[in-house]
Design a protein around this motif. Structure first.
Motif, mmCIF file in Angstrom:
data_model
loop_
_atom_site.group_PDB
_atom_site.id
_atom_site.type_symbol
_atom_site.label_atom_id
_atom_site.label_comp_id
_atom_site.label_asym_id
_atom_site.label_seq_id
_atom_site.Cartn_x
_atom_site.Cartn_y
_atom_site.Cartn_z
ATOM 1 N N CYS A 102 0.842 -1.209 0.000
ATOM 2 C CA CYS A 102 0.000 0.000 0.000
ATOM 3 C C CYS A 102 0.872 1.251 0.000
ATOM 4 O O CYS A 102 0.588 2.221 -0.704
ATOM 5 C CB CYS A 102 -0.919 0.020 1.219
ATOM 6 N N GLU A 103 1.926 1.221 0.796
ATOM 7 C CA GLU A 103 2.831 2.366 0.866
ATOM 8 C C GLU A 103 3.499 2.624 -0.482
ATOM 9 O O GLU A 103 3.570 3.767 -0.937
ATOM 10 C CB GLU A 103 3.889 2.101 1.935
ATOM 11 N N THR A 106 1.011 4.047 -2.896
ATOM 12 C CA THR A 106 0.764 5.454 -2.586
ATOM 13 C C THR A 106 1.896 6.321 -3.124
ATOM 14 O O THR A 106 1.648 7.362 -3.755
ATOM 15 C CB THR A 106 0.619 5.653 -1.062
ATOM 16 N N ALA A 109 1.616 6.513 -6.889
ATOM 17 C CA ALA A 109 0.491 7.349 -7.314
ATOM 18 C C ALA A 109 0.807 8.830 -7.121
ATOM 19 O O ALA A 109 0.485 9.662 -7.971
ATOM 20 C CB ALA A 109 -0.769 6.968 -6.546
ATOM 21 N N VAL A 110 1.443 9.161 -6.003
ATOM 22 C CA VAL A 110 1.768 10.560 -5.716
ATOM 23 C C VAL A 110 2.863 11.061 -6.662
ATOM 24 O O VAL A 110 2.814 12.201 -7.127
ATOM 25 C CB VAL A 110 2.192 10.715 -4.237
ATOM 26 N N GLN A 117 -5.782 9.464 -8.970
ATOM 27 C CA GLN A 117 -6.757 9.407 -7.885
ATOM 28 C C GLN A 117 -7.464 8.058 -7.835
ATOM 29 O O GLN A 117 -7.882 7.613 -6.766
ATOM 30 C CB GLN A 117 -7.789 10.536 -8.041
ATOM 31 N N LEU A 120 -5.488 5.768 -5.607
ATOM 32 C CA LEU A 120 -5.632 6.129 -4.193
ATOM 33 C C LEU A 120 -7.010 5.736 -3.656
ATOM 34 O O LEU A 120 -7.126 5.247 -2.533
ATOM 35 C CB LEU A 120 -5.377 7.625 -4.003
ATOM 36 N N LEU A 123 -7.067 2.074 -3.260
ATOM 37 C CA LEU A 123 -6.208 1.720 -2.138
ATOM 38 C C LEU A 123 -6.935 1.867 -0.803
ATOM 39 O O LEU A 123 -6.820 1.006 0.074
ATOM 40 C CB LEU A 123 -4.964 2.611 -2.163
ATOM 41 N N ARG A 127 -7.679 -1.179 1.723
ATOM 42 C CA ARG A 127 -7.273 -1.143 3.140
ATOM 43 C C ARG A 127 -8.455 -1.450 4.058
ATOM 44 O O ARG A 127 -8.320 -2.190 5.026
ATOM 45 C CB ARG A 127 -6.693 0.212 3.506
#
Length: 179
Positions: A102-103, A106, A109-110, A117, A120, A123, A127
């Motif tokens: 997940c990290e 992220t 994606a960033v 989006q 995210l 994600l 979660r």
């Protein structure tokens, strides 16, 4: 009957809510502690390391042990407890790998040049589903200790697998192949 059901729900509902809040908080704190996962970690993702989880808590071996001469209830309970502990270890590793995946997603994606989006949003949904699945598996694992229920783990591994596939698609190419 109605009074018994109402009492049961009054006792069970707060317990489930507290367990869910605990696992969600634990997941969030664990994610904050590991903010430096390297992006080259993704090739290490392997579902094969979780295959034993599917068989570990099956009743076949326990039935076989019970059928053997000299098998005692204490021996059966010891085997059940040992498998319970091993399964919990696998579950902790799966949770850690899920959080790292997940990290990384992220971060990808960033850092993406386009708007991601959708990743995210997916994600967050993953979660929540994973945390709810963890609560369900931990509850069933507790019941397994008393020989009451089987522990379904396929849903959690499936959520991890979908993250793994997403990571493999989004993983940036190595520096040497970009030249």
């Amino acid at each position: 009957m109605t009074l018994t059901l109402a009492t049961f729900l009054l006792v069970l509902a707060p317990g489930v809510a507290i367990s869910a809040a605990y696992f969600l908080a634990r997941t969030q704190l664990g994610a904050r502690r590991r903010l430096s996962t390297p992006l080259d970690w993704t090739p290490e993702l392997s579902l094969d390391r979780y295959r034993p989880m599917f068989r570990l808590l099956e009743e076949d071996d326990i039935r076989f042990l019970r059928s053997q001469p000299g098998a005692t209830l204490a021996l059966v309970n010891r085997l059940r407890r040992q498998r319970y502990l091993v399964f919990r270890g696998y579950l902790r590793t799966l949770q850690g790998d899920f959080e790292r995946a997940c990290e990384i997603l992220t971060l990808l994606a960033v850092q993406s040049e386009s708007d991601r989006q959708d990743i995210l949003r997916d994600l967050v949904v993953s979660r929540v589903k994973f945390t709810a699945g963890l609560v369900r598996v931990h509850w069933r694992l507790l019941l397994y200790r008393w020989n009451v229920a089987q522990v379904p783990v396929g849903h959690l591994v499936g959520l991890f697998e979908s993250l793994q596939l997403e990571l493999l698609v989004l993983r940036p190419a190595p520096e040497s192949s970009r030249a």
